[in-house]
Write an enzyme that holds these catalytic residues in place. Sequence first.
Site, PDB file in Angstrom:
ATOM      1  N   CYS A 111      41.310  -6.433  15.007  1.00  0.00           N
ATOM      2  CA  CYS A 111      40.715  -7.237  13.939  1.00  0.00           C
ATOM      3  C   CYS A 111      40.581  -8.684  14.407  1.00  0.00           C
ATOM      4  O   CYS A 111      41.554  -9.293  14.853  1.00  0.00           O
ATOM      5  CB  CYS A 111      41.602  -7.160  12.697  1.00  0.00           C
ATOM      6  SG  CYS A 111      41.239  -8.405  11.447  1.00  0.00           S
ATOM      7  N   GLU A 112      39.383  -9.232  14.306  1.00  0.00           N
ATOM      8  CA  GLU A 112      39.170 -10.589  14.811  1.00  0.00           C
ATOM      9  C   GLU A 112      39.733 -11.659  13.878  1.00  0.00           C
ATOM     10  O   GLU A 112      39.768 -12.834  14.240  1.00  0.00           O
ATOM     11  CB  GLU A 112      37.687 -10.849  15.067  1.00  0.00           C
ATOM     12  CG  GLU A 112      36.809 -10.923  13.844  1.00  0.00           C
ATOM     13  CD  GLU A 112      35.337 -11.124  14.201  1.00  0.00           C
ATOM     14  OE1 GLU A 112      34.657 -11.815  13.433  1.00  0.00           O
ATOM     15  OE2 GLU A 112      34.879 -10.606  15.230  1.00  0.00           O
ATOM     16  N   HIS A 113      40.185 -11.264  12.690  1.00  0.00           N
ATOM     17  CA  HIS A 113      40.730 -12.244  11.754  1.00  0.00           C
ATOM     18  C   HIS A 113      42.221 -12.497  11.967  1.00  0.00           C
ATOM     19  O   HIS A 113      42.693 -13.616  11.771  1.00  0.00           O
ATOM     20  CB  HIS A 113      40.500 -11.781  10.310  1.00  0.00           C
ATOM     21  CG  HIS A 113      39.057 -11.556   9.990  1.00  0.00           C
ATOM     22  ND1 HIS A 113      38.564 -10.347   9.550  1.00  0.00           N
ATOM     23  CD2 HIS A 113      37.991 -12.391  10.080  1.00  0.00           C
ATOM     24  CE1 HIS A 113      37.261 -10.446   9.366  1.00  0.00           C
ATOM     25  NE2 HIS A 113      36.887 -11.672   9.679  1.00  0.00           N
ATOM     26  N   HIS A 114      42.961 -11.440  12.343  1.00  0.00           N
ATOM     27  CA  HIS A 114      44.408 -11.591  12.524  1.00  0.00           C
ATOM     28  C   HIS A 114      44.891 -11.110  13.888  1.00  0.00           C
ATOM     29  O   HIS A 114      46.089 -11.174  14.180  1.00  0.00           O
ATOM     30  CB  HIS A 114      45.163 -10.816  11.431  1.00  0.00           C
ATOM     31  CG  HIS A 114      44.934 -11.344  10.050  1.00  0.00           C
ATOM     32  ND1 HIS A 114      43.964 -10.841   9.207  1.00  0.00           N
ATOM     33  CD2 HIS A 114      45.536 -12.350   9.369  1.00  0.00           C
ATOM     34  CE1 HIS A 114      43.984 -11.498   8.061  1.00  0.00           C
ATOM     35  NE2 HIS A 114      44.924 -12.421   8.128  1.00  0.00           N
ATOM     36  N   GLN A 152      34.858  -3.962  11.562  1.00  0.00           N
ATOM     37  CA  GLN A 152      34.454  -2.560  11.641  1.00  0.00           C
ATOM     38  C   GLN A 152      32.971  -2.360  11.355  1.00  0.00           C
ATOM     39  O   GLN A 152      32.322  -1.504  11.967  1.00  0.00           O
ATOM     40  CB  GLN A 152      35.300  -1.720  10.680  1.00  0.00           C
ATOM     41  CG  GLN A 152      35.080  -0.218  10.828  1.00  0.00           C
ATOM     42  CD  GLN A 152      36.074   0.587  10.018  1.00  0.00           C
ATOM     43  OE1 GLN A 152      37.248   0.235   9.933  1.00  0.00           O
ATOM     44  NE2 GLN A 152      35.619   1.666   9.412  1.00  0.00           N
ATOM     45  N   HIS A 180      43.473  -0.551   9.333  1.00  0.00           N
ATOM     46  CA  HIS A 180      43.560  -1.934   9.796  1.00  0.00           C
ATOM     47  C   HIS A 180      44.989  -2.417   9.572  1.00  0.00           C
ATOM     48  O   HIS A 180      45.439  -2.509   8.425  1.00  0.00           O
ATOM     49  CB  HIS A 180      42.582  -2.820   9.024  1.00  0.00           C
ATOM     50  CG  HIS A 180      41.142  -2.509   9.293  1.00  0.00           C
ATOM     51  ND1 HIS A 180      40.260  -3.444   9.786  1.00  0.00           N
ATOM     52  CD2 HIS A 180      40.427  -1.360   9.148  1.00  0.00           C
ATOM     53  CE1 HIS A 180      39.062  -2.889   9.923  1.00  0.00           C
ATOM     54  NE2 HIS A 180      39.145  -1.629   9.539  1.00  0.00           N
ATOM     55  N   CYS A 182      46.073  -5.268   9.776  1.00  0.00           N
ATOM     56  CA  CYS A 182      46.111  -6.526   9.028  1.00  0.00           C
ATOM     57  C   CYS A 182      46.197  -6.257   7.528  1.00  0.00           C
ATOM     58  O   CYS A 182      46.596  -7.137   6.757  1.00  0.00           O
ATOM     59  CB  CYS A 182      44.893  -7.389   9.349  1.00  0.00           C
ATOM     60  SG  CYS A 182      43.319  -6.555   9.139  1.00  0.00           S
TER      61      CYS A 182
END
Length: 223
Positions: A111-114, A152, A180, A182
């Site tokens: 996940c590119e956010h976390h 995704q 995920h 996250c």
Amino acid sequence: MIHNDDLNDPLGENHVGTSAQNPLRSDAFDKTDEEKIALIKKDVESILVTLGMDLTDDSLKGTPNRVAKMFVKEIFGGLHPNKKPNSSTFENHYKYGEMLVEKNITIYSTCEHHLLPIVGRAHVAYISSGTVVGLSKMNRLVDYFAKRPQVQERLTMQIVQELQKVLKTEDVACVIDAKHLCVNSRGIRDIESSTVTAEFGGKFKEEKTRREFLDYIKLDTTF
């Protein structure tokens, strides 16, 4: 409780992607892998020291280098276009005219956010317009686009778009079902939920063809 940082980053906290392509800088590939590993190693050392970890401990002293190599060579290796697998195609000599489905392709992404894992399965299908591709190449393409910081939805679209280009047909579909971490291991901590995304091109936009594909996915193919 809502933290101030969450209010300042609504896109990240809601796992929203903002670009159809991975957001890369123009100088993304100016450095060699070895140069990137050396720089990331120092950054990981700084993070661990800031957290209060003792990097002289036998268990930790090699961690910065291991993490740096893992980032560059493994879990984010798909960022570099040179790593794209060669998708050799062949003429459909046997005139197979039905859909081909490659299901249960294992996905390990991030996940590119976390920067936490995304783990799941992809189901990919196409209808040949005269060209076919080796089965393992579909798995390799999925893995290539997964090995990078991702969302995704984008991953699903990239798989379909690449196969459409390789196979010279719009008739490609992909469904991904993934967990995920996250969501599962932080924040709401819902360990049961998973995320399903789909992209349908060409004939797969038609109800009958789409339903046939989804029915194939449901088949019990345990051997």
